[in-house]
Every structure is written in C-alpha cells, then in structure tokens.
Design an enzyme around this catalytic site. Structure first.
Site, short mmCIF file in Angstrom:
data_model
loop_
_atom_site.label_atom_id
_atom_site.label_comp_id
_atom_site.label_asym_id
_atom_site.label_seq_id
_atom_site.Cartn_x
_atom_site.Cartn_y
_atom_site.Cartn_z
N GLU A 98 -0.78 10.86 1.01
CA GLU A 98 -2.04 10.14 1.16
C GLU A 98 -2.21 9.56 2.56
OE1 GLU A 98 -4.99 6.87 1.05
OE2 GLU A 98 -2.86 6.79 1.60
N ASP A 148 0.88 -1.17 0.00
CA ASP A 148 0.00 0.00 0.00
C ASP A 148 0.91 1.22 0.00
OD1 ASP A 148 -1.83 2.03 0.56
OD2 ASP A 148 -2.05 1.47 2.66
#
Length: 344
Positions: free
Chosen positions: A217, A183
């Site tokens: 993010e 991720d």
C-alpha cells in the site's frame, strides 16, 4: 474491542515490514489466523487473503488493512564506511533524523545503526541546523568498527538491503498509543481481533467477506488485485489524517469522504454514518488532501466496486505517530457493525 487489539498492535509494530520486505509479518499473520481455524492464502504478490463464507455467497465484500510500512533501502556504501540510502514510501527525511534503525542483510543477518544528517555535530559544522535534509546529506552510521567502504563491505552490506526503523511503541497510562507505523498496523490488529471473535463465537457474516492484508500500500499498489468478480463493496480500513483544517481526532473513527484520488462512494459513506448513529459510535467526516488508499487503487485498477475508507485518527502521520485507545475502540465498533450490516 478487547485488550487483545492493543496487544496485537504491539506485536505487529515489533515485526519490521517495510514495503518489499514483508514476508516475516505475513508469515506471522498466516500462522495466527490458522491458529483460529481459518485457511488463509498467501497471494503471488505476497499479501494474505482470507475468505470467510457468509449467509449470502452471491455477493461479496472485500475488507483490507495494509501491513507494509515506510522504510528505506541501502543506496551505497560511502568512502568513510557509512551508508547512503533511499526512502521506501512517501515521507520526509527530517521525520527519521536521529532514529535508530536495522539494516536487513540478504544473508539474513542484521546490523543496527542510526539515521543522521552528515553535518550532525554543531562543534564541527556551522550549518548543522540549517543544512537541507536531502538524500545527498542523510546517511546511516552503522554500529560496527569501520572507517572505509571496504571494511563495511566485509560485514555483508549490499545495495538493496532493506532498512527498518525503531518503532518505539509505547502505551501510556492515559490511553495513548505512540509508535511508528500505526499506519496501518492499528487496522490490521482490528481485523485480526474481529476474525478471532467471529471464529471463537461461531458468528455468521451476512455476506461472504474477503479479508485482505495488503503488503504494497505505501508504494501505491496494495489491495488492487485478488478481487473476486462477486465483490460489490470494498472497505479499506486505514488511518485518519490529522492536522490543520482536519476534523479527525484521536478519539473517534474517521470516515473519509474524499482524498487525492477523488470522492469515496456517497451511499457507502452515508451507510457508515447511519451505522455510527444507530450504534452510538463517535465519528468524524473528513477529507484527506494528500492521501490514497487500497480502495482507491482498486478502482484505478478497474474494479467495479463501491469503495469506502475509515480508520482511527492518527497524529503526526508518517513520523512518530500517536492515537488513543478511544479511536481504536470506535473504529473497531464501526468495522464490526459494517461487517454484520446489510449491503446498501
């Protein structure tokens, strides 16, 4: 997808990039994309933006993957010379206990260490197994000769130095990819490989498409800026979350219908499903209950867009993660099919 995608995953996971410390990986991406013949731009916020002109330049797409990861930051030097630290990003202390790490000093040097709970030794502490894993109990044991704060300070350690974790990236003979920070370095690798293919094979996208490698993010404000008023559709390529009650697995592409921010655009979601059915792409629809993406933060920032979220299925997210090359392959195929499809 080619074997290049897996090689890019290995390369990207080898470059430390906790949120707030992403210059090295952005510079790598900038150099790599320029080697293909593109002219990317590093934004004021530190992300990387690349506009690929398509046949239709009146309406645009925006596609993101984030290259920042979880990490930590030095909070202080303890009297015994070890370090206290604070988390960067949303994860639990137990997920990094026993992990090797690197402290990135402001002078450019690096110190290695290990993340431990203070009461580690079962021969000394009765509560070694039961002590709560909290900021006050966790520390970093540096690989230096130091028994005091003063001795550690001589090595140049300061409050605010970034800490990255050993990724332990491994590709198994059975096709599994194990690593920290899949991720979202899987998605970044997919976009790099697609951009290479587009340039090398002189392919023309139907719409001008902005590819954005976002760098914030994990702390909530990645791809919420640098969005042209022409952008109509916004796709965040991130990870699919696995666990009890989830349909996402390690062998298909996950299409998110809702996360903590709310539902994703219904028509765009249905467009992804149709592309999967038309192109024999294996997929799962899913809801991620404790999740947010660059696409959702773009909406919160006020972008007038149709937003979508897809990604490879990742097991044990925000810990030592795993996926399979099958899921990477299916995600690659869906992103590619979407890029060359008509807008909804």
């Amino acid at each position: 997808m080619s074997k290049n995608t897996v090689e890019y995953i290995k390369k990207l996971t080898s470059i430390p990039s906790p949120s707030g410390y992403t210059n090295d990986i952005i510079n790598y991406l900038d150099k790599e994309l320029k080697s293909f013949g593109y002219s990317p731009e590093i934004t004021n916020k530190g992300g990387l933006l690349l506009k690929v002109v398509g046949e239709n330049d009146d309406k645009e797409r925006f596609v993101t993957a984030h290259i920042d990861t979880l990490g930590a930051m030095v909070r202080g030097i303890k009297p015994d010379g070890r370090l206290s630290f604070m988390l960067v990003g949303g994860f639990s202390y137990n997920s990094i206990e026993g992990e090797n790490c690197i402290v990135h000093l402001s002078n450019g040097e690096k110190l290695t260490g290990t993340i431990l709970i203070h009461q580690t030794s079962i021969h000394v502490y009765r509560d070694a197994g039961t002590a709560e894993r909290t900021q006050s109990n966790m520390e970093i044991r540096l690989d230096i000769k130091s028994k005091s704060a003063e001795e550690t300070e001589k090595y140049g350690v300061q409050v605010g130095d970034f800490i990255s974790f050993d990724t332990r990236t491994e590709i198994t003979d059975t096709g599994f990819i194990k690593s920290r920070h899949l991720d979202d370095k899987i998605s970044a690798a997919i976009l790099i490989e697609l951009l290479r293919d587009i340039k090398e094979n002189n392919k023309k996208l139907p719409y001008t498409t902005n590819f954005y490698f976002s760098n914030n993010e994990e702390i909530g404000y990645g791809g919420n800026s640098s969005i042209s008023p022409k952008v109509v559709e916004y796709l965040a390529v991130d990870m699919g979350a696995m666990g009890d009650g989830q349909l996402t697995d390690e062998y298909t592409v996950s299409i998110c219908v809702k996360d903590a921010s709310g539902p994703y655009h219904y028509d765009l979601r249905n467009h992804f499903v149709k592309l999967c059915k038309d192109n024999n792409i294996n997929y799962k629809l899913d809801i991620y209950p404790y999740y947010g993406s660059d696409a959702s933060t773009a909406l919160i920032a006020g972008a007038d867009i149709k937003h979508g979220l897809i990604g490879a299925g990742v097991e044990s997210s925000h810990a030592y993660e795993r996926t399979h090359t099958d899921s990477v392959e299916e995600t690659y195929k869906l992103v590619e099919a979407y890029l060359f499809s008509e807008m909804i």
